[in-house]
Structure formats: structure tokens, C-alpha cells
Design a protein around this motif. Structure first.
Motif, PDB file in Angstrom:
ATOM      1  N   LYS A 193       0.717  -1.252  -0.060  1.00 44.17           N
ATOM      2  CA  LYS A 193      -0.101   0.092   0.056  1.00 44.17           C
ATOM      3  C   LYS A 193       0.867   1.087   0.045  1.00 44.17           C
ATOM      4  O   LYS A 193       0.378   2.265  -0.735  1.00 44.17           O
ATOM      5  N   CYS A 194       2.048   1.142   0.636  1.00 43.84           N
ATOM      6  CA  CYS A 194       2.828   2.459   0.634  1.00 43.84           C
ATOM      7  C   CYS A 194       3.555   2.680  -0.493  1.00 43.84           C
ATOM      8  O   CYS A 194       4.243   3.798  -0.551  1.00 43.84           O
ATOM      9  N   LEU A 195       3.509   1.911  -1.690  1.00 40.46           N
ATOM     10  CA  LEU A 195       4.297   2.178  -2.959  1.00 40.46           C
ATOM     11  C   LEU A 195       3.320   2.273  -4.042  1.00 40.46           C
ATOM     12  O   LEU A 195       2.188   1.694  -4.251  1.00 40.46           O
ATOM     13  N   ASN A 196       3.590   3.179  -4.859  1.00 38.86           N
ATOM     14  CA  ASN A 196       2.403   3.507  -6.068  1.00 38.86           C
ATOM     15  C   ASN A 196       3.018   2.540  -7.239  1.00 38.86           C
ATOM     16  O   ASN A 196       2.666   3.037  -8.447  1.00 38.86           O
ATOM     17  N   LYS A 197       4.284   2.056  -7.035  1.00 38.54           N
ATOM     18  CA  LYS A 197       4.921   1.286  -8.056  1.00 38.54           C
ATOM     19  C   LYS A 197       5.287  -0.219  -7.265  1.00 38.54           C
ATOM     20  O   LYS A 197       5.938  -0.023  -6.428  1.00 38.54           O
ATOM     21  N   GLN A 198       5.095  -1.462  -8.105  1.00 37.92           N
ATOM     22  CA  GLN A 198       5.318  -2.621  -7.305  1.00 37.92           C
ATOM     23  C   GLN A 198       6.226  -3.163  -7.938  1.00 37.92           C
ATOM     24  O   GLN A 198       6.974  -4.018  -7.090  1.00 37.92           O
TER      25      GLN A 198
END
Ligand SMILES: CC(C)(COP(=O)(O)OP(=O)(O)OC[C@H]1O[C@@H](n2cnc3c(N)ncnc32)[C@H](O)[C@@H]1OP(=O)(O)O)[C@@H](O)C(=O)NCCC(=O)NCCS
Length: 331
Positions: free
Chosen positions: A5-10
Motif C-alpha cells: 500500500k505504501c508504494l505506488n509502483k510494485q
């Protein structure tokens, strides 16, 4: 695939390598590697399948939904095969620093140790510096694997300190070493070139991607480089800038050659600091060093990262040839 959730790229990619949020299916491989390599880990007992299931169920799975997790772990893949795992532990969201952790497939250690560490760290820098905007990452390593220091220094990690007789392995005390790397995006420094930069410029000029994107792709030998560099140092129509992070580690260069009343741009980023958008930052800083003028660049069509960089900086694509585009910017 689970998402953090804390990253907008996985998913982070370099060629055939990827970092993806840690996969449940890799847990027993990881368990085996950790047990093989227990000597350099802060792990006192051998892991079992049931202990590993509990750890994945109670600790790892909880991190995905947190806004500020304590750890961010990834599977490190080559063509979908897991070759290692690691990421960030002890994330400190106030001071924006975190410890790096990485364990690779034990079978890869003999041949690919430094190479895999470097690729892993390059991908991890994208996560931590670009997407989390953290300030600093560091390693805490038992002084048992000298090859690790080659990888860390190539990847721009600076030795920060030694804790003497700090860990006990097989009834013997060993030192623990700290190395760190400060985010170059927020601490980027520009300076004029010095004669001592000849070596790093030579290494960068022979980087495979640099050669591929150049108009003459042949490898450069040391003697021709030195002759070329000595001439450039004396040339009033040439300005070379070196860019470093706060710790003085060189991360890239811009060269401006004044030809036909225009500044022709040549630039590159160190292979272990790509993917952070530093190309755009170094060109912008180099242009700031010149009062006014016209800046131009010739970029091969397949060099998408560079084309995007110039477009993002407001350069205009003024014309194109069979194999390259011409960009221009007037200041
Ligand atoms: C060109 C170079 C400096 C760019 O390095 P960088 O700043 O780390 O590049 P990044 O990976 O951050 O990418 C820069 C931009 O291009 C985009 N990009 C990267 N690869 C891309 C691709 N294959 N297709 C489309 N866009 C791409 C990125 O998304 C980013 O755009 P954004 O900021 O809008 O998201 C680096 O690749 C390099 O040193 N190459 C070798 C030397 C060279 O080619 N010099 C330029 C000669 S003209």
C-alpha cells in the motif's frame, strides 16, 4: 501478486531482472538459503517449514496493508525464477532511513555474487530513493564476506564504521561493518571536472549502454581516451560537469561542447544509479551554469529514456534523421 500500500509502483525492472513484492511461493527457497547461510545472518536457529509459514502469516503478510511498514521485502527474479530475496528492514519513517537486507540463492554466490548484489541494489534504490523518497540506506554486515565490499563500493555505498568484536559466529567474535548510500536525488552536487576524473569518465564511456547509444559504438581504449580528455581539459569551448551525491560518490556527467554557436549536450548516468530520473536533473543543473544560449542534443530513436528526458525538460524535437532525433532548447 500482493501489493504494498505504501508504494505506488510494485514491480521494478532492469533487463531480465525484477523486484516484486515478496511472493508466498518463494518462502521455502528462502528458508533453505537462510539455513545454508546462517553464518552471516542474525538468525540463531535453523528455520523449519512450520516456522517459515508462521513468519509469512504473522509478519510478512501484515506489511502489505500498512502505510508505514517496518519492513518491505521483495522477491528478486530473473525471468520469473527467484534468485534471492531482500529489501528494507528497520524502516525509520521519521529520519527516512532503512537497513538493506539481501540473501541470494546459495548456488549463485560463487559466480554471480557481486553482479547480483549490484543489480539488486540498483533496483532497490529506485524503490527507496525515487518512490519512498527516503534519505539514506545502510548495510550492517558481519565481516565475513569480503566480496560484499566490492559490490557495495561499486554501488556507491561508503564505509561508515566498524563495530569491533560485535558478533559471535562459531564461538568466535567478528567485527560488524556499516556502509551507507545517501539519496542522490535530493543531495545532488555539481562540480567542474578535474584531471583525476579521467578514470571514472573512461569507465562510463565504455559502459555497454553508453556505447550502444553513441554514434560510434566501438570500445574506447585508454590511450585514446587520455589524449581526448587532456585536449578537452584545455578546450575553452568545452565544459564538463561531474555530479555526486552528498558522500562524494560520482553518479553522472554532462559535457557541453560549443559548436556553431550552440551547446551540444552529451550526458550519462552511472549504471548503478539509473532509473532515478537523475538524467533530467543533471542536464537541468548543467544548463543553469550557462547564462543563456541554445542547447542541442542528438538522440538515437531507440534511446527512449533520453528522448523522454529531453521532452520532460521542455526541449523541442526540431528534426529527425534515419537513426536519430534532434532536440533543441533556447535559454
Ligand atoms: C539516458 C540516461 C542518462 C537516463 O538515465 P535516467 O535519468 O536514470 O533515466 P530513467 O530511467 O530515470 O528514465 C528517464 C525517463 O525516461 C523514461 N523511460 C526510461 N526508459 C524508457 C523506455 N524504455 N521507454 C519509455 N520511457 C522510458 C522514464 O520513465 C523516465 O520518465 P519519467 O521521469 O517521465 O517517468 C541513462 O539511460 C544513460 O546513462 N544512458 C547511457 C548514456 C546515454 O544514452 N546518454 C544520452 C545520449 S543522448
Amino acid at each position: 501478486m500482493k501489493k504494498y500500500k505504501c508504494l505506488n509502483k510494485q514491480v521494478f525492472v532492469i533487463d531480465e531482472f525484477q523486484l516484486v513484492p515478496i511472493r508466498y511461493k518463494d518462502r521455502y527457497k528462502i528458508m533453505k538459503w537462510r539455513n545454508d547461510q546462517i553464518y552471516h545472518l542474525r538468525q540463531k536457529d535453523i528455520l523449519t517449514k512450520s516456522k517459515q509459514d508462521l513468519y509469512f502469516g504473522n509478519v510478512v503478510s501484515k506489511q502489505f496493508d500498512l502505510q508505514k511498514p517496518d519492513q518491505l521485502l521483495f522477491s528478486f527474479l530473473k525471468k520469473d525464477i527467484c534468485l534471492g530475496y531482500g529489501g528494507l528492514v528497520h524502516l525509520n519513517w521519521t529520519e527516512r532511513n532503512a537497513e538493506v537486507s539481501f540473501v541470494m540463492d546459495t548456488n549463485q554466490e560463487a559466480l554471480n555474487f557481486v553482479h547480483l548484489w549490484n543489480i539488486f541494489l540498483t533496483l532497490l534504490k529506485q524503490v527507496v530513493f525515487k518512490y519512498l523518497s527516503f534519505h539514506k540506506i545502510y548495510t550492517y554486515a558481519y565481516d565475513l564476506r569480503p566480496k560484499l565490499y566490492d559490490a557495495l563500493s561499486q554501488s556507491g555505498f561508503k564505509f561508515e564504521g566498524r563495530l569491533e568484536d560485535h558478533c559471535l559466529v562459531d564461538s568466535k567474535f567478528h567485527d560488524v561493518l556499516y556502509h551507507s548510500c545517501i539519496n542522490p536525488i535530493e543531495s545532488l552536487r555539481i562540480r567542474g571536472v578535474k584531471k583525476e576524473d579521467s578514470i571514472v569518465l573512461f569507465e562510463w564511456s565504455n559502459d555497454p549502454l553508453v556505447r550502444r547509444n553513441a554514434f560510434d559504438s566501438k570500445k574506447i581504449d585508454w590511450d585514446s581516451h587520455e589524449k581526448w580528455f587532456q585536449n578537452k581539459l584545455l578546450d575553452n569551448n568545452c565544459k564538463i560537469f561531474i555530479f555526486e551525491n552528498k558522500q562524494g560518490h560520482p553518479v553522472g556527467q554532462v559535457r557541453l561542447d560549443y559548436l556553431d554557436k550552440k551547446w551540444l549536450i552529451d550526458y550519462s548516468i552511472d549504471q548503478f544509479f539509473r532509473g532515478l530520473g537523475l538524467g533530467k536533473k543533471i542536464i537541468s543543473k548543467a544548463i543553469n551554469m550557462i547564462d543563456k544560449g541554445t542547447f542541442m542534443a542528438m538522440v538515437k530513436h531507440k534511446n527512449q529514456a533520453s528522448i523522454k528526458t529531453f521532452l520532460n525538460l521542455g526541449f523541442k524535437n526540431i528534426s529527425q534523421e534515419v537513426s536519430f532525433k534532434n532536440f533543441e532548447f533556447i535559454k
